[in-house]
Scaffold this motif. Structure first.
Motif, short mmCIF file in Angstrom:
data_model
loop_
_atom_site.label_atom_id
_atom_site.label_comp_id
_atom_site.label_asym_id
_atom_site.label_seq_id
_atom_site.Cartn_x
_atom_site.Cartn_y
_atom_site.Cartn_z
N SER A 210 0.62 -1.33 0.08
CA SER A 210 0.08 0.00 -0.34
C SER A 210 1.11 1.66 -0.18
N THR A 211 2.62 1.29 0.78
CA THR A 211 3.09 2.05 0.58
C THR A 211 3.71 3.07 -0.65
N LEU A 212 4.53 1.11 -1.08
CA LEU A 212 4.55 1.48 -2.51
C LEU A 212 3.46 2.11 -3.45
N ILE A 213 2.47 1.90 -3.64
CA ILE A 213 1.13 2.11 -4.61
C ILE A 213 1.64 3.96 -4.47
N ARG A 214 1.15 3.91 -2.85
CA ARG A 214 1.27 5.75 -2.68
C ARG A 214 1.59 6.08 -3.30
N ALA A 215 3.40 5.61 -3.05
CA ALA A 215 4.34 6.56 -3.47
C ALA A 215 4.37 6.40 -4.69
N GLU A 234 -3.96 -11.29 0.42
CA GLU A 234 -4.67 -11.69 0.85
C GLU A 234 -5.60 -10.26 1.10
N LEU A 235 -4.44 -9.72 0.40
CA LEU A 235 -5.09 -8.40 0.52
C LEU A 235 -5.36 -7.48 -0.71
N ARG A 236 -5.73 -8.13 -1.79
CA ARG A 236 -5.14 -8.32 -3.41
C ARG A 236 -6.49 -7.28 -3.59
N ALA A 237 -7.69 -7.74 -3.23
CA ALA A 237 -8.55 -6.35 -3.04
C ALA A 237 -8.24 -4.71 -3.08
N GLU A 238 -8.03 -5.12 -1.71
CA GLU A 238 -7.71 -3.67 -0.62
C GLU A 238 -6.63 -2.91 -1.35
N LEU A 239 -5.88 -3.44 -2.65
CA LEU A 239 -4.92 -2.77 -3.12
C LEU A 239 -5.51 -2.29 -4.77
N GLU A 240 -6.31 -3.04 -4.89
CA GLU A 240 -6.97 -2.55 -6.48
C GLU A 240 -7.45 -2.00 -6.02
N ALA A 244 -6.91 2.74 -7.55
CA ALA A 244 -8.15 3.40 -8.37
C ALA A 244 -8.95 3.94 -7.49
N SER A 245 -8.85 4.48 -6.24
CA SER A 245 -9.16 5.59 -5.71
C SER A 245 -7.76 6.47 -5.59
N LEU A 246 -7.21 6.45 -5.61
CA LEU A 246 -5.84 7.69 -6.97
C LEU A 246 -5.75 7.41 -7.15
N GLY A 247 -6.47 6.74 -8.67
CA GLY A 247 -6.50 7.15 -9.80
C GLY A 247 -5.74 6.31 -10.90
N VAL A 248 -4.69 6.05 -10.54
CA VAL A 248 -3.51 5.11 -10.97
C VAL A 248 -3.61 3.39 -11.55
N ASP A 250 -4.41 2.57 -14.65
CA ASP A 250 -4.29 1.77 -16.17
C ASP A 250 -2.55 1.61 -15.68
N SER A 251 -2.04 2.08 -15.23
CA SER A 251 -0.65 2.36 -14.35
C SER A 251 0.01 1.34 -13.90
N ILE A 252 -0.95 0.47 -13.18
CA ILE A 252 -0.46 -0.37 -12.28
C ILE A 252 -0.85 -1.70 -12.57
N GLN A 253 -0.02 -2.81 -12.72
CA GLN A 253 -0.65 -4.13 -12.62
C GLN A 253 0.01 -5.51 -11.10
N LEU A 254 -1.16 -6.47 -11.21
CA LEU A 254 -1.03 -6.93 -10.79
C LEU A 254 -1.90 -8.39 -10.50
N PRO A 255 -1.06 -9.33 -11.90
CA PRO A 255 -0.56 -10.42 -12.46
C PRO A 255 -1.24 -11.82 -11.26
N GLY A 256 -0.40 -11.34 -10.41
CA GLY A 256 -0.83 -12.78 -9.58
C GLY A 256 0.95 -13.67 -9.28
N PHE A 257 0.67 -14.84 -8.49
CA PHE A 257 2.01 -15.43 -9.20
C PHE A 257 3.13 -15.53 -9.66
N SER A 258 3.75 -15.41 -10.00
CA SER A 258 4.99 -15.90 -11.48
C SER A 258 5.51 -16.57 -10.73
N GLU A 259 5.75 -17.90 -11.79
CA GLU A 259 6.57 -19.25 -11.46
C GLU A 259 8.25 -18.58 -12.02
N ASN A 260 8.55 -17.71 -12.75
CA ASN A 260 9.38 -16.59 -13.05
C ASN A 260 10.13 -15.37 -13.06
#
Length: 363
Positions: A210-215, A234-240, A244-248, A250-260
């Motif tokens: 959340s601090t990273l998103i605000r920054a 568990e915080l996916r919905a909260e971070l999304e 949205a509330s900060l208006g960014v 469209d510039s942020i993606q949370l693709p989930g777990f990545s094996e690479n």
């Protein structure tokens, strides 16, 4: 020369990846290695070397794996066993006592115990912390992944500091470098595209995304850039909702777990660790090994030791959005960042294998 490594599962996380890397490294040296899992599941199963035998205790919980671990020790009688993650460490100690076999037991602490315990309201976590005070004294060896974790562990469970050995994680491997060079197609990556900032980790309170998103929102108001956070939690919905509330959004993606995640690390302009606490953050070392510039919170424990006080990347106070935004902005404006690959190579597999071998099979 038979060594067992006991873990709850391979469901993901730095500790699980580190133990698989260690098991593979031991097997490459010709040792007989058993990876004993309470439940054999998780994405890292595919990374296990053919030279490592997987022993599935088929238990849904670490506690219920106790009878199976006792039977394993009585049947197989390994010369030494290494366990990781504190609740599994407690069970390993109890299992050896019940099995009554002469196996040398080393337990490994991976995280800041006082902070991770205080952040949890779970009764089980408090019980585990209480049991650790008794169990760790029964082990033949206790290791911590950083000096800060060792100091915190000694203070929290009242264990003499000289009983705890510091062994850094086996993070940098040839496979990591190979995976970092694998193809990765994404519309945000490529020449003449806006710079991409990367975060990696579970979407939990500890990682403080959340601090990273605000920054990032503050930086995005000035610079055209993108943010990708790899991980699930568990915080996916909260971070999304925050994005949205900060208006960014469209510039942020949370693709989930990545094996690479390493393919991302080798292609982004900047990696950011925003954690409130760590043990020894493998992802920070991995990003450095892949050549990414790095910014990290100066959280307990690990980043200060890895970056040697800021020599190899910027350190900022925990939870300080303004300081984090300033550090990100500065790194996006310059291309001449510290060559952190040199430092990352210190955290290689050989160093870790040698250190653990000396503890598990003392002369």
């Amino acid at each position: 020369m038979h060594i067992a490594i006991y873990l709850p599962s391979l469901r993901g996380g730095g500790a699980e990846r580190a133990m698989v890397t260690l098991a593979n490294g031991f097997a490459d040296r010709g040792l007989k290695i058993d990876l004993v899992l309470a439940q054999a599941e998780g994405p890292y199963l595919s990374e296990i070397s053919p030279g490592v035998r997987v022993v599935d205790l088929q238990s849904s919980r670490v506690l219920t794996s106790l009878p199976g671990l006792v039977r394993y020790l009585r049947r197989e009688r390994p010369r030494a066993m290494l366990s990781a993650l504190n609740h599994a460490n407690v069970i390993a100690v109890v299992a050896r006592m019940l099995a009554r076999v002469p196996v040398r037991l080393v337990v490994s602490e991976r995280n800041n115990v006082s902070l991770s315990g205080s952040s949890s309201k779970d009764l089980r976590s408090r019980v585990v912390l209480y049991m650790m005070r008794w169990a760790y004294r029964k082990a033949d060896g206790v290791t911590a992944v950083s000096g800060g974790v060792a100091n915190d562990l000694a203070k929290t469970i009242n264990l003499p500091r000289d009983r705890i050995s510091v062994v850094f994680n086996p993070v940098v491997t040839p496979e990591l470098i190979e995976k970092s060079r694998m193809p990765l197609e994404h519309p945000w990556l490529g020449e003449s595209k806006p710079p991409v900032i990367l975060g990696v980790g579970r979407l939990t309170l500890q990682k403080d995304f959340s601090t990273l998103i605000r920054a990032f929102a503050q930086v995005r108001a000035v610079y055209d850039c993108r943010l990708v956070i790899l991980g699930e939690g568990e915080l996916r919905a909260e971070l999304e909702q925050l994005a949205a509330s900060l208006g960014v959004q469209d510039s942020i993606q949370l693709p989930g777990f990545s094996e690479n995640p390493f393919a991302w690390m080798s292609r982004v302009q900047l990696f950011v660790l925003s954690s409130r606490w760590e043990g020894l953050p493998n992802v920070l070392i991995q990003a450095m090994a892949c050549g990414a510039a790095v910014v990290s919170t100066d959280c307990p424990n690990g980043p200060d030791e890895i970056l040697e006080g800021g020599k190899w990347g910027k350190l900022v106070p925990m939870g300080d959005m303004e300081a984090l935004a300033k550090a990100i902005s500065e790194d996006l404006q310059i291309s001449d960042t510290a060559n952190s690959i040199e430092r990352a190579l210190f955290f290689n597999v050989e160093n870790a294998i040698n250190a653990y071998f000396r503890l598990l099979i003392p002369r």
